[in-house]
Design an enzyme around this catalytic site. Structure first.
Site: not given
Length: 532
Positions: A129, A204, A228
Site C-alpha cells: 500500500k 482504504s 481498511s
C-alpha cells in the site's frame, strides 16, 4: 439515556436513507463512462500458487525466481488498465533482485533448510500500500503535493519482508490520507473492482485488494483503522487480517499520529489471496521486540469455542444483512457448531467507535501537515474551494477537519468519560465470553460490493469492522463463497488480543471448505495457458 441513544441511532439510519436519494444518482453519473469489461484471463499457472508453496519451489530450484517475477510483472501490466491499482512500480529493480536470487541459489551456499529458516519468502513477489514507506518509492497516501514525496527508508514491516527474501513490485493506490472506504484520489484516480469495474474495491486498501483479486499479487502489506484491510477483502474476495494492537510496528506509515493511543486503534497488517499464507506473513511482519503474537502456533479446531451474532444488536442505526450474506454466516456458524449470543453493548458500537476514533489527537491531515513554503489550510477556506472546484483535496479529507473540531469543542468531557466506560464494559463482555480459546463469527459488511461512491449512504455500516479497532481485537476477513450476483462474500473471525493464531487457524479451515479466492470473470480471448 438509553431511549435518547435509541432515537439518535434511528436518526442516523434516517439520514442515510435520505442520503441514498442523492448518492445513488451521483454514483450512476460518476460511473457512467466506466465500461463493464472483464479482466484478461490468467495464462500462467505460476500466478495461481500460494506464496508458501511458491517459496518452496523457488528455493528448491523447481522454478527460477526471474520467471516468477516476470510472470507477475506481466500480469500487473495486463490488468492495471482495467483496475487502476498501481501508483508506482519498481519492475526493473525487482527483476534485478530476482536475478540475484537465482545467482545465489546456483552457488548453493545455503541448504534448503537454512533458507527456509532465514529467508522463508525468498524470491516471492509482494505489493505494498502506497501509504507504507518503501525506500525510494512514492509515499504520500494519495495526497496531491507540489513536490513528489519519496520514502527515505523502509517501514519496519517492509524491512522485515525484504529480510525474509520478498521482492516488492509496486506500491498501490489508497484514498487520500486513507480516509475513505472507497479508493479514489486526485492523484492516481479511482481503483476498480476486478469482478466488475463499476463496483468498488473498498478502502482504504483498495489498491491491494484489487491486485490480489485480479491474480496480480499474492501478498499485500496494508493498514487498518476502521476495516481498511478487511472490508476491501470482502468486496473483492481475498483474505485480510487486522492484528493485535502493537504486535506489528506501525512506524513508517503516512498518515500517522504521535498520540499515545494511536496504536490502540491503528495497525498494519497483511492481505493475502490465500489464507494458508497469512500465518507466515504475519510471523514475518510482527515486531520481534514485543513478540505479542504467535501466528504459526497450531491448535486443533475442536479445541476452539465458537460464538456468533448476525448484527449489532440490532441497533437500528445500520441496515440489515443481505439474505445471501446472512445465509453464508449462518452456514459457517452451523459448520463450527457456534453458539448464538447477544452482547447488549454492541448496539452502542457505532457511537462508541466514532467518538473514540475522532478523539485521537495529532493525526496528520491536510490542515496540520503542509508542504514547506505553502500556506496552512483552514477548514472553512478549503470547504469553499472544494465547492468551487478549486481544492486539490477530496471531500473526506476536508470533512474530517470539521468532524474533529466538533468532537473537540462541542462534546463535553463527561461524555468522553462515559464513552470510555462503555467501551471498557463492552470489551469486558467479550473478554469474558471468548476467554483464551474463543472466536467470534461476525459479518464484515451487510452487502457485497456496491457501485462506486455508494458508501456515502452506508457509512454507519462500516461499524461491523470499526468496532474491533475500537476494542483492540484482532479480526480476519475470510471468504465464504459468493452471492446470487456471483460477488464474493466475506465474514470476520474475531478473537482476543494475542490470539491471532485462532482466527488464522479458522481462516485456513474455511478456505479449505469453501474454496477461498475465486477468479473474477475473465476474458478468455486468445487464452493460451502456460503451465509449470
Amino acid at each position: 439515556m438509553s431511549f435518547g441513544l435509541y432515537l439518535s441511532r434511528k436518526l442516523v439510519r434516517g439520514v442515510m436513507v435520505a442520503a441514498r436519494i442523492f448518492v445513488v444518482p451521483y454514483s450512476r453519473f460518476k460511473t457512467r463512462n466506466i465500461k463493464n469489461r472483464k479482466i484478461p484471463a490468467i495464462k500462467n499457472s505460476l500466478l495461481e500458487i500460494p506464496a508458501t508453496k511458491l517459496a518452496v519451489m523457488i528455493r528448491t530450484r523447481q522454478v527460477r525466481c526471474e520467471e516468477v517475477i516476470k510472470a507477475y510483472i506481466e500480469r500487473i501490466q495486463e490488468v492495471n488498465p482495467f483496475i487502476n491499482a498501481v501508483v508506482e512500480d519498481r519492475f526493473e529493480l525487482a527483476l534485478a533482485e530476482a536475478r540475484k536470487v537465482d545467482e545465489f541459489l546456483e552457488r548453493g551456499t545455503k541448504t534448503v533448510e537454512e533458507m527456509e529458516k532465514e529467508t522463508p519468502l525468498l524470491g516471492v513477489p509482494i505489493t505494498v500500500k502506497e501509504s507504507i514507506a518503501v525506500k525510494g518509492m512514492q509515499n504520500q497516501a494519495g495526497r496531491v503535493w507540489k513536490k513528489k514525496q519519496v520514502a527515505e527508508e523502509d517501514a519496519p514491516i517492509v524491512a522485515n519482508m525484504k529480510k525474509a527474501g520478498a521482492i516488492i513490485l509496486v506500491v498501490s493506490n489508497t484514498p487520500e490520507l486513507c480516509l475513505n472506504w472507497e479508493t479514489d484520489n486526485n492523484l492516481t484516480g479511482l481503483t476498480r473492482n476486478p469482478h466488475n469495474p463499476k463496483l468498488t474495491a473498498g478502502g482504504s486498501s483498495g489498491g491491494e485488494s484489487a491486485l490480489l483479486a485480479a491474480g496480480a499479487s499474492l501478498i499485500g502489506l496494508t493498514s487498518d483503522i476502521a476495516g481498511s484491510s478487511r472490508l476491501p477483502g470482502h468486496f473483492t474476495g481475498v483474505f485480510g487480517h487486522k492484528p493485535t494492537p502493537y504486535s506489528v510496528s506501525f512506524k513508517g506509515h503516512a498518515p500517522s499520529s504521535d498520540s499515545p493511543v494511536w496504536g490502540n486503534y491503528f495497525t498494519l497488517g497483511p492481505m493475502c489471496r490465500y489464507a494458508v499464507d497469512l500465518p507466515l506473513v504475519l510471523e514475518i511482519m510482527k515486531d520481534p521486540e514485543r513478540n505479542l503474537i504467535e501466528p504459526l502456533k497450531q491448535v486443533p479446531l475442536n479445541s476452539i469455542r465458537y460464538f456468533y451474532m448476525e448484527n449489532d444488536g440490532p441497533s437500528g442505526a445500520i441496515q440489515p444483512l443481505d439474505e445471501d450474506i446472512e445465509n453464508a454466516l449462518l452456514d459457517v456458524a452451523r459448520l463450527f457448531n457456534a453458539k448464538k449470543v447477544r452482547i447488549s453493548g454492541m448496539k452502542h458500537a457505532l457511537g462508541l467507535s466514532m467518538s473514540s476514533l475522532l478523539r485521537i489527537g495529532n493525526i496528520d491531515t491536510i490542515f496540520n501537515k503542509h508542504e514547506e513554503g505553502q500556506p496552512k489550510k483552514t477548514v472553512g477556506k478549503e470547504f469553499a474551494k472544494y465547492f468551487c472546484g478549486m481544492s486539490d483535496s477530496v471531500f473526506t479529507s476536508i470533512a474530517i477537519g470539521m468532524m474533529q473540531n466538533i468532537n473537540k469543542h462541542l462534546v463535553l468531557e463527561k461524555t468522553h468519560a462515559k464513552v470510555d466506560e462503555m467501551v471498557t464494559k463492552l470489551r469486558n463482555q467479550f473478554t469474558e465470553l471468548l476467554g483464551p480459546n474463543g472466536v467470534f463469527i461476525f459479518p464484515t459488511f451487510p452487502t457485497t460490493a456496491h457501485q462506486h461512491y455508494e458508501i456515502w449512504h452506508k457509512l454507519p455500516d462500516t461499524v461491523y469492522c470499526m468496532v474491533w479497532n475500537t476494542l483492540g481485537f484482532p479480526a480476519t476477513n475470510v471468504i465464504v463463497g459468493s452471492d446470487r450476483k456471483n460477488l464474493p462474500i466475506g465474514i470476520q473471525i474475531v478473537t482476543l488480543p494475542g490470539n491471532d493464531h485462532l482466527s488464522l487457524t479458522v481462516a485456513k479451515e474455511i478456505e479449505r471448505i469453501y474454496g477461498g479466492w475465486q477468479k473474477p470473470p475473465m476474458d478468455q480471448t486468445a487464452y493460451k495457458e502456460i503451465s509449470y
